[in-house]
Every structure is written in C-alpha cells, then in structure tokens.
Design a protein around this motif. Structure first.
Motif, PDB file in Angstrom:
ATOM      1  N   PRO A  48      15.698  10.880 -26.626  1.00  0.00           N
ATOM      2  CA  PRO A  48      16.582  10.189 -27.577  1.00  0.00           C
ATOM      3  C   PRO A  48      17.202  11.142 -28.593  1.00  0.00           C
ATOM      4  O   PRO A  48      18.368  10.997 -28.964  1.00  0.00           O
ATOM      5  N   ARG A  49      16.421  12.133 -29.060  1.00  0.00           N
ATOM      6  CA  ARG A  49      16.950  13.086 -30.043  1.00  0.00           C
ATOM      7  C   ARG A  49      18.143  13.853 -29.487  1.00  0.00           C
ATOM      8  O   ARG A  49      19.188  13.981 -30.136  1.00  0.00           O
ATOM      9  N   ASN A  61      20.027  13.082 -26.797  1.00  0.00           N
ATOM     10  CA  ASN A  61      21.128  12.200 -26.425  1.00  0.00           C
ATOM     11  C   ASN A  61      21.905  11.720 -27.637  1.00  0.00           C
ATOM     12  O   ASN A  61      23.140  11.627 -27.598  1.00  0.00           O
ATOM     13  N   PHE A  62      21.207  11.424 -28.731  1.00  0.00           N
ATOM     14  CA  PHE A  62      21.926  10.975 -29.922  1.00  0.00           C
ATOM     15  C   PHE A  62      22.844  12.078 -30.444  1.00  0.00           C
ATOM     16  O   PHE A  62      24.028  11.841 -30.690  1.00  0.00           O
ATOM     17  N   ALA A 117      20.286   7.153 -25.743  1.00  0.00           N
ATOM     18  CA  ALA A 117      19.468   7.311 -26.949  1.00  0.00           C
ATOM     19  C   ALA A 117      18.980   5.955 -27.447  1.00  0.00           C
ATOM     20  O   ALA A 117      17.829   5.808 -27.864  1.00  0.00           O
ATOM     21  N   SER A 175      14.701   4.965 -26.537  1.00  0.00           N
ATOM     22  CA  SER A 175      13.989   5.404 -27.739  1.00  0.00           C
ATOM     23  C   SER A 175      12.839   4.470 -28.052  1.00  0.00           C
ATOM     24  O   SER A 175      12.994   3.251 -28.056  1.00  0.00           O
ATOM     25  N   TRP A 211      16.108   6.202 -34.042  1.00  0.00           N
ATOM     26  CA  TRP A 211      17.140   6.668 -33.107  1.00  0.00           C
ATOM     27  C   TRP A 211      17.948   5.496 -32.563  1.00  0.00           C
ATOM     28  O   TRP A 211      19.136   5.617 -32.299  1.00  0.00           O
ATOM     29  N   ALA A 269      21.941   5.354 -33.027  1.00  0.00           N
ATOM     30  CA  ALA A 269      22.798   5.291 -31.838  1.00  0.00           C
ATOM     31  C   ALA A 269      23.720   4.074 -31.891  1.00  0.00           C
ATOM     32  O   ALA A 269      24.909   4.167 -31.554  1.00  0.00           O
TER      33      ALA A 269
END
Length: 491
Positions: free
Chosen positions: A445-446, A448-449, A470, A474, A479, A483
């Motif tokens: 997630p980190r 992708n965000f 994300a 997550s 996140w 997002a």
C-alpha cells in the motif's frame, strides 16, 4: 535483577524499570521450546512439539502446491514470508492481544508476515486458520488486485478444501458453503439478503464491524467464490470468464460489470446453494521431488524477536517489551536498538526513538541499515509542507544515498528516496525510484499510494490503478483514506 541490569547502559535501566512489572510478566510462550522449521521454500517459527511441527510442514507444503495451481501466479516471483505459529490460542492472545481474530496476515515493504494460532482446542483448527492466511499470501503473487469479498471468499474456499495426496495427484474436496444467514431464501428474507449482499460487495475493510456482520460477510464471500468457480448454470453472465473481466478492471460495480441486478444475483446464489448436495472435487498434479526439512532450536533472543514481530500490529507496548528483553540480554545488539527506535516512533514517543537510534549509531555507525533507519525516521516524522521537513528530508536523502553506495539493493532506501523526491516537488524523478520498489513489492500500500500520487501530479491516469491497489490491499485505514482522497482529486 537490578544487579543484572546494572551491566547495561544506564538509560536502558531507567527505561526498563519505568515499565510496569505487570507488563514485564510475560505469559508462557517465551518459556516454551521454540523451533524453526525450514524446507527451503517455506520456513516458520513455532512452539509446537517437533513431531507436530513436522506434520504441519508437510500440510503447508501440500496446501502451497494446491493453491498455486488454483491461482494465477507470476513467474519467477516470490515474496519474502515470515511465518510464526502459536501452539495454543492462549499463547496467541497473551502475545498479540487480538480483538476478533485468531490469525492474521500483514503485508509490508520487506515481505508478508503471517501469525497463526488455533481459535479452538481442535488440532485441525490451527491448520485451517494457517491455510486461510497462506491463501492470502499466495494471492499476493498474482497480478490481480482482488476486492475484499473475493479475496476472503477464495481464502475460505481454498483453506476449507480437504486435500489428499495419492501418488503424484492432489485430490481436493471443496466444502459446501454453510446454508446460514437466511439461505435458502424465503420471501420474507430476500430483501434483507439482497441488502446484505450489496453492502458486502462494497466492503473494503472488516474493522469496527460486529461479529454477526463479519460472520455473514464470510458466508457470502465463500458462497460467491464457490458459485463462480463451480456454477453449473448456462447463464454466461455468471462464468469465471465474466468474473475475471471484472477483476481486471474494477472501475464499476460487480452488478454493472456482469449486467445483472442484485435480485438476479441473489436468485442465482440461491439456486446454486440448493443444488449443492455433495462437495465439489478436483484433482491436481503434484511435484513429488524430495525436500530436505531442517529444524533448529531458537535462542532466547530469537524467541523474543519472534514474539515482538507477532505483537507489533495490535500490541505495540508488548512488542517494545519483548525488544527490551533482547537488549537486557545483549546491550550490543544494534538491530534491536534500531527496532526499539522504530517501535517508539510508531507509538509517538520521539524522545525514546531518538535515544535508541543514538545508541544504535554508537554501536555500528557505518552500518547502511542504520543510515536507512535514521532516514526513514526523519521522513516519517515530518509533514511534507513545512520548511523544517524540507531540511530533514534533505538530510535523509544524503543518508540514503550513502547507504545505497554499499547496499544498492536496499528497497526501503530506494522507496524512501522516491518519497523524498515526490514531496520535494519532483514527481517525475520520484517515479524512477518508486517503480524499482514496486517491482519488488507490487502489493505494498505504501508504494502504490506514493506511485499513484506521483502519476496524479503528472496528470497521468495510470496513477488511478496504483491508488486503487493501495486502497483495496491496505490493512491500515491511513493508506485507505489517503488513497480515496487522491482518487477523488483525480476528478
């Protein structure tokens, strides 16, 4: 105990004694004999007896072979896995202090963590819980970003399958979904079931739900997964091909993608459930090559480390206490000093975080891990809009570049440099670093965000795909909310 502590750095003594005696009175898990079981492909730490652990290893190996054939996976790609298995429910509860679960999976930049335990006293219960979490791990190896209902439904479908190995064939018998939660349908319950189903298909998180809603969600998710994989009707709208088209592009609702109404899907599920007289069976080829399994007894320090890792997500103070036990035994352990710095940062205690980071630097100042850790703490402790943050991030960028000179493959460093470039007004340069990190952990997630944000700032619509990942993958509401806000800002 005081005499023993006097041999340690005086600040550690003060911090250690400031923790209540109740918090330092650990329950049974750390007193058990813990072993590490490793078959070269999957390894786990456990306080099960050795014979039980070896039997579990065989079951894990069989399930992994089965689930990989059932799920589309990317070639030559493997995510690092840390697996911790508790022998008893009480061990898990004392360490993890969970709320509504007995096992969990957590995905981070450096890999996937699975912590598993039985939710009852039944032996088979541990294996089912573990298989459910392993199914989530294997789904991280696909190129598809599954919605929550499908991921949980598939995890239930796969984990509840009864597996037998005969010669080189795995025979799987899939359990029939439980006919609870008002199935079969009655006229008085159809509207309720339709409302439940519509809500379940939109869910992105199971946090803050009561147990009845969670129970019904899992029933519906299992029923949906079973329906799409074993549907015998002639209606092509409910085929796996149609579902896969939706999974590849989730820009609309499932109902819109399949061109069905909620009533039609409810009716199809009811018909499917009514036809399930016996469990479905399938057969898969198995790899019968010989595997060497190695077991090693864990040291006390290794046990405390495993317990700290298991506790972090829901019992941060417990994770810190376990790390303190390591430092108590080895005050030259720079890795635990770094871990204490990170954990205190997560708890909001910047003073203790800085103290332990300083201790780690004194022990091994040239270590690239320490430079990356210091840079990461600087990045995480600042709001991007402040001038003070710009100065801190400039220092962090210098530390990371120094670390990358001796450790060019450090993904945390590469990712952090991408974040710094992004919030320093250089989204194009940020993408260069973030894409490298994304190839190693495309489910993070980190990553992708921030990758989605970089593309959004450049006006590139591909960023939406990363922000959706994300949001959907997550385990953290932080996140997920970030997002969703970025997706709204796309217009």
């Amino acid at each position: 105990m005081i005499n023993q502590l006097s041999q340690i750095h005086p600040l550690i003594v003060a911090l250690f004694l400031s923790v209540s005696i109740a918090n330092l009175t650990f329950a049974a898990p750390e007193e058990d004999r813990w072993i590490r079981v490793d078959n070269g492909d999957v390894a786990f730490s456990t306080n099960l007896g050795e014979s039980e652990a070896l039997e579990l290893e065989r079951s894990i190996r069989l399930f992994s072979a089965f689930s990989k054939t059932f799920l589309p996976v990317r070639e030559n790609y493997s995510i690092p896995l840390e697996l911790i298995v508790f022998a008893k429910k009480a061990d898990f509860e004392d360490t993890v202090k969970p709320r509504k679960f007995a096992s969990y999976t957590n995905s981070e930049l450096d890999g996937v963590l699975i912590v598993a335990a039985p939710s009852t006293s039944k032996d088979v219960d541990l294996l089912e819980n573990l298989k459910h979490e392993l199914a989530h791990y294997h789904m991280r190896h696909t190129s598809i970003n599954y919605p929550l209902w499908y991921e949980e439904g598939m995890a239930t479908l796969l984990s509840e399958a009864s597996l037998t190995l005969i010669d080189d064939t795995i025979k799987a018998e899939f359990k029939t979904p439980k006919p609870t939660a008002s199935f079969p349908l009655k006229r008085s319950t159809k509207m309720v079931r339709k409302a439940w189903l519509v809500e379940h298909l939109k869910r992105r998180s199971l946090r803050n739900l009561n147990l009845r809603i969670i129970h019904n969600f899992y029933n519906d998710s299992h029923r949906l997964a079973n329906f799409f994989h074993f549907n015998e009707s002639d209606d092509s709208r409910f085929s796996m091909q149609a579902l896969n088209q939706y999974l590849l592009n989730q820009s609309s609702t499932l109902f819109s993608a399949l061109d069905v109404t909620p009533d039609e899907l409810i009716d199809a599920l009811w018909k499917h459930q009514s036809l399930l007289k016996t469990p479905q069976s399938l057969a898969f080829q198995a790899d019968q090559s010989e595997v060497q399994v190695i077991t090693n007894e864990l040291t006390k320090i290794e046990i405390y480390r495993a317990l700290s890792v298991a506790a972090e997500k829901t019992n941060l103070s417990g994770a810190i206490n376990h790390q303190l036990q390591i430092v108590k035994r080895d005050n030259n352990n720079h890795a635990s000093m770094l871990e204490l710095a990170r954990l205190h940062s997560l708890s909001g205690n910047s003073k203790n975080s800085d103290t332990y980071l300083s201790m780690a630097k004194k022990l091994s100042n040239r270590n690239p891990e320490i430079k990356v850790a210091e840079a990461s703490l600087l990045v995480r402790s600042c709001e991007p809009s402040t001038q003070a943050c710009a100065n801190q991030w400039k220092k962090a960028a210098g530390l990371i570049r120094e670390a990358l000179e001796s450790d060019p493959e450090n993904i945390e460093a590469i990712f952090s440099l991408g974040v710094i470039e992004l919030y320093s007004g250089q989204p194009g340069r940020a993408i260069n670093y973030l894409k490298v990190a994304e190839t190693h952990a495309p489910w993070s997630p980190r990553i992708n965000f921030h990758l989605g944000e970089a593309f959004r700032l450049l006006g590139n619509p591909i960023g939406k795909n990363y922000l959706i990942k994300a949001r959907n993958w997550s385990h953290s509401n932080v996140w997920r909310r970030l997002a969703e806000k970025s997706l709204d800002n796309y217009g």
